[in-house]
Scaffold this active site. Structure first.
Site, PDB file in Angstrom:
ATOM      1  N   GLN A   2     -13.424   5.569  12.271  1.00  0.00           N
ATOM      2  CA  GLN A   2     -14.444   5.574  13.329  1.00  0.00           C
ATOM      3  C   GLN A   2     -15.780   5.036  12.818  1.00  0.00           C
ATOM      4  OE1 GLN A   2     -13.744   8.590  16.119  1.00  0.00           O
ATOM      5  NE2 GLN A   2     -15.830   9.301  16.063  1.00  0.00           N
ATOM      6  N   SER A  17       2.399   0.477  19.373  1.00  0.00           N
ATOM      7  CA  SER A  17       3.378  -0.261  18.565  1.00  0.00           C
ATOM      8  C   SER A  17       4.204   0.703  17.706  1.00  0.00           C
ATOM      9  CB  SER A  17       2.693  -1.337  17.714  1.00  0.00           C
ATOM     10  OG  SER A  17       2.135  -0.754  16.560  1.00  0.00           O
ATOM     11  N   ASP A  23     -13.925  20.726  12.119  1.00  0.00           N
ATOM     12  CA  ASP A  23     -15.286  21.187  12.444  1.00  0.00           C
ATOM     13  C   ASP A  23     -15.357  22.713  12.382  1.00  0.00           C
ATOM     14  OD1 ASP A  23     -15.887  18.345  13.801  1.00  0.00           O
ATOM     15  OD2 ASP A  23     -13.977  19.109  14.482  1.00  0.00           O
ATOM     16  N   THR A  24     -14.289  23.359  12.854  1.00  0.00           N
ATOM     17  CA  THR A  24     -14.253  24.819  12.832  1.00  0.00           C
ATOM     18  C   THR A  24     -14.218  25.335  11.399  1.00  0.00           C
ATOM     19  OG1 THR A  24     -13.205  24.934  14.996  1.00  0.00           O
ATOM     20  CG2 THR A  24     -12.858  26.819  13.548  1.00  0.00           C
ATOM     21  N   HIS A  34     -13.582  16.217  19.388  1.00  0.00           N
ATOM     22  CA  HIS A  34     -13.895  16.093  17.962  1.00  0.00           C
ATOM     23  C   HIS A  34     -14.835  14.887  17.865  1.00  0.00           C
ATOM     24  CE1 HIS A  34     -13.642  15.550  13.669  1.00  0.00           C
ATOM     25  NE2 HIS A  34     -13.015  14.398  13.791  1.00  0.00           N
ATOM     26  N   ARG A  39     -15.528  23.855   8.841  1.00  0.00           N
ATOM     27  CA  ARG A  39     -16.897  23.692   8.317  1.00  0.00           C
ATOM     28  C   ARG A  39     -17.805  24.790   8.854  1.00  0.00           C
ATOM     29  NH1 ARG A  39     -17.386  17.679  10.265  1.00  0.00           N
ATOM     30  NH2 ARG A  39     -16.105  16.643   8.708  1.00  0.00           N
ATOM     31  N   LYS A  65       0.849  -1.201   0.000  1.00  0.00           N
ATOM     32  CA  LYS A  65       0.000   0.000   0.000  1.00  0.00           C
ATOM     33  C   LYS A  65       0.885   1.252   0.000  1.00  0.00           C
ATOM     34  CE  LYS A  65      -3.849   2.309   1.343  1.00  0.00           C
ATOM     35  NZ  LYS A  65      -4.596   2.773   0.230  1.00  0.00           N
ATOM     36  N   ARG A 106     -17.075   2.209  19.553  1.00  0.00           N
ATOM     37  CA  ARG A 106     -16.130   3.284  19.835  1.00  0.00           C
ATOM     38  C   ARG A 106     -15.066   2.819  20.843  1.00  0.00           C
ATOM     39  NH1 ARG A 106     -15.701   8.999  19.438  1.00  0.00           N
ATOM     40  NH2 ARG A 106     -14.873   9.879  21.326  1.00  0.00           N
TER      41      ARG A 106
HETATM   42  N1  LIG Z   1      -9.080  13.986  13.114  1.00  0.00           N
HETATM   43  C1  LIG Z   1      -9.901  14.117  12.087  1.00  0.00           C
HETATM   44  O1  LIG Z   1     -10.547  15.182  11.947  1.00  0.00           O
HETATM   45  C2  LIG Z   1     -10.023  12.969  11.109  1.00  0.00           C
HETATM   46  C3  LIG Z   1     -10.659  13.128   9.859  1.00  0.00           C
HETATM   47  C4  LIG Z   1     -10.723  12.042   8.992  1.00  0.00           C
HETATM   48  C5  LIG Z   1     -10.176  10.793   9.385  1.00  0.00           C
HETATM   49  N2  LIG Z   1      -9.587  10.676  10.609  1.00  0.00           N
HETATM   50  C6  LIG Z   1      -9.000   9.401  11.078  1.00  0.00           C
HETATM   51  O2  LIG Z   1      -7.796   9.118  10.380  1.00  0.00           O
HETATM   52  C7  LIG Z   1      -7.516   7.720  10.497  1.00  0.00           C
HETATM   53  C8  LIG Z   1      -7.148   7.150   9.141  1.00  0.00           C
HETATM   54  O3  LIG Z   1      -8.291   7.123   8.286  1.00  0.00           O
HETATM   55  P1  LIG Z   1      -8.196   6.488   6.825  1.00  0.00           P
HETATM   56  O4  LIG Z   1      -9.512   6.745   6.186  1.00  0.00           O
HETATM   57  O5  LIG Z   1      -6.942   6.903   6.161  1.00  0.00           O
HETATM   58  O6  LIG Z   1      -8.104   4.934   7.190  1.00  0.00           O
HETATM   59  P2  LIG Z   1      -7.492   3.789   6.262  1.00  0.00           P
HETATM   60  O7  LIG Z   1      -8.023   2.493   6.801  1.00  0.00           O
HETATM   61  O8  LIG Z   1      -7.693   4.125   4.826  1.00  0.00           O
HETATM   62  O9  LIG Z   1      -5.916   3.868   6.550  1.00  0.00           O
HETATM   63  C9  LIG Z   1      -5.297   3.515   7.748  1.00  0.00           C
HETATM   64  C10 LIG Z   1      -3.899   3.013   7.390  1.00  0.00           C
HETATM   65  O10 LIG Z   1      -3.181   2.773   8.604  1.00  0.00           O
HETATM   66  C11 LIG Z   1      -2.320   1.679   8.331  1.00  0.00           C
HETATM   67  N3  LIG Z   1      -1.788   1.108   9.575  1.00  0.00           N
HETATM   68  C12 LIG Z   1      -2.430   0.322  10.483  1.00  0.00           C
HETATM   69  N4  LIG Z   1      -1.585   0.001  11.471  1.00  0.00           N
HETATM   70  C13 LIG Z   1      -0.397   0.616  11.218  1.00  0.00           C
HETATM   71  C14 LIG Z   1       0.867   0.679  11.861  1.00  0.00           C
HETATM   72  N5  LIG Z   1       1.078   0.014  13.006  1.00  0.00           N
HETATM   73  N6  LIG Z   1       1.859   1.415  11.289  1.00  0.00           N
HETATM   74  C15 LIG Z   1       1.647   2.056  10.130  1.00  0.00           C
HETATM   75  N7  LIG Z   1       0.469   2.037   9.474  1.00  0.00           N
HETATM   76  C16 LIG Z   1      -0.526   1.321  10.001  1.00  0.00           C
HETATM   77  C17 LIG Z   1      -3.180   0.720   7.520  1.00  0.00           C
HETATM   78  O11 LIG Z   1      -2.396  -0.234   6.819  1.00  0.00           O
HETATM   79  C18 LIG Z   1      -3.904   1.707   6.582  1.00  0.00           C
HETATM   80  O12 LIG Z   1      -3.206   1.887   5.365  1.00  0.00           O
HETATM   81  C19 LIG Z   1      -8.776   7.092  11.112  1.00  0.00           C
HETATM   82  O13 LIG Z   1      -8.576   6.878  12.483  1.00  0.00           O
HETATM   83  C20 LIG Z   1      -9.839   8.149  10.864  1.00  0.00           C
HETATM   84  O14 LIG Z   1     -10.921   8.052  11.770  1.00  0.00           O
HETATM   85  C21 LIG Z   1      -9.488  11.739  11.451  1.00  0.00           C
END
Ligand SMILES: NC(=O)c1ccc[n+]([C@@H]2O[C@H](COP(=O)([O-])OP(=O)(O)OC[C@H]3O[C@@H](n4cnc5c(N)ncnc54)[C@H](O)[C@@H]3O)[C@@H](O)[C@H]2O)c1
Length: 294
Positions: free
Chosen positions: A84, A104, A151-152, A178, A154, A42, A91
């Site tokens: 999420q 890890s 959120d802010t 959040h 938006r 990936k 959750r």
């Molecule tokens: N804070 C925010 O406002 C906000 C907004 C959008 C998404 N998010 C969060 O961002 C995170 C990622 O979302 P996504 O849609 O990219 O998910 P995704 O499933 O597409 O990607 C997650 C990636 O993490 C990798 N991964 C898992 N364990 C790992 C490790 N130990 N080391 C390295 N990589 C590892 C997976 O292989 C995968 O490629 C989620 O937790 C999501 O909820 C946060």
């Protein structure tokens, strides 16, 4: 520091991590962006895609990397983890799973550059930010989350649309967790010195607050890049990031979305701002909800 000296590591090459990496490279904020994922195929695929998209523009570089590479980065962005889902039970499972992933990661990124700034994006972002501080052992100003920045942004867009005003003229914040218990701090929301709560009816305010909470459209790459830019260029922007607070409007000991001055040391200070009683109560409830998961 010029950008030729800067290295940014993005951990997690999923949809969020790879769009953040792409935006960082396009903005030429660092000499090098490295993408690290436990899934090497990936990681490699995303790096190739971004490189293809960059062939004709002057930008920084991107490559795949290891946790050892990440250890010497100036900024580490954490996006690894499961996305999420709704519902309370899932959750809690998500918290435990993503906490394990976070642990890890910090077990492997060793020894960490003592000056590094960590920007946590993985959800639930306030809880992950708290644990990123614990696992990294870094001072709290160096570890923060995207908080209620998304959120802010938006909120500002909705108000700009409602009033037909340029979005950059809208001030104010969504604060707290959040997530479900976040709230629009209407006492902070203004355009040109006029409070919006005095300008729009309460039905409209409720409609905007609901849209802000529920809207799935995500510009997390733009928001995260804005935070990193404020750090690297020492811009001192006041941004609603997730930071561990001590006695801010009566709340202590958790990370949640609060307005903070963001510059080269990371969080330079939490902006001192007196919320009204109703908002203080909402902040307290949000903090209690977060504390329940710690
Ligand atoms: N804070 C925010 O406002 C906000 C907004 C959008 C998404 N998010 C969060 O961002 C995170 C990622 O979302 P996504 O849609 O990219 O998910 P995704 O499933 O597409 O990607 C997650 C990636 O993490 C990798 N991964 C898992 N364990 C790992 C490790 N130990 N080391 C390295 N990589 C590892 C997976 O292989 C995968 O490629 C989620 O937790 C999501 O909820 C946060």
């Amino acid at each position: 520091m010029e950008n030729k000296d800067i290295k940014i590591a993005v951990i997690g090459a999923g949809s969020v991590g790879s769009t953040i990496a792409y935006t960082l490279v396009m903005k030429n904020l660092a000499a090098e962006v490295i993408l690290v994922d436990i899934n090497e195929a990936k990681e490699e695929g995303e790096v190739m895609d971004i490189n293809d998209a960059l062939s004709f523009v002057e930008t920084g570089k991107i490559r795949g990397g290891s946790y050892q590479d990440a250890a010497t980065a100036d900024v580490i962005v954490i996006t690894a983890g499961l996305p999420q889902k709704s519902g309370d039970q899932s959750r809690l499972e998500l918290v435990n799973k993503n906490k394990e992933i976070l642990k890890s990661i910090f077990d492997q990124i060793k020894p960490l550059n003592p000056e590094v700034k960590i920007v946590v994006v993985s959800n639930p972002v306030d809880i992950m930010t708290y644990y990123a501080q614990e696992f990294s052992g870094l001072p709290r100003n160096q570890v923060f989350g995207t908080g209620t920045s998304l959120d802010t942004s938006r909120l500002r867009t909705e108000i700009a649309l409602a009033l037909d005003i340029n979005v950059q003229s809208v001030d104010g914040f969504v604060l707290g967790e959040h997530g479900e218990s976040e709230f629009v701090a209407w006492s902070t929301v203004s355009v040109g010195g006029v409070l919006i709560k005095d300008k729009l009816g309460s039905d409209k305010l409720d409609e905007i607050a609901k849209k802000v909470r529920d809207d799935a459209k995500s510009i997390i790459d733009a928001v995260t890049t804005d935070i990193i830019e404020s750090v690297l260029l020492d811009q001192n922007k006041v941004l609603p990031i997730s930071s561990r607070i001590e006695d801010w409007n009566g709340v202590s000991g958790v990370c949640l979305g609060v307005p903070a001055v963001v510059g080269k040391e990371g969080v330079k200070s939490i902006w001192s701002l007196e919320l009204n009683d109703e908002e203080k109560e909402k902040l307290k409830l949000s903090a209690e909800k977060i504390r329940g998961y710690l």
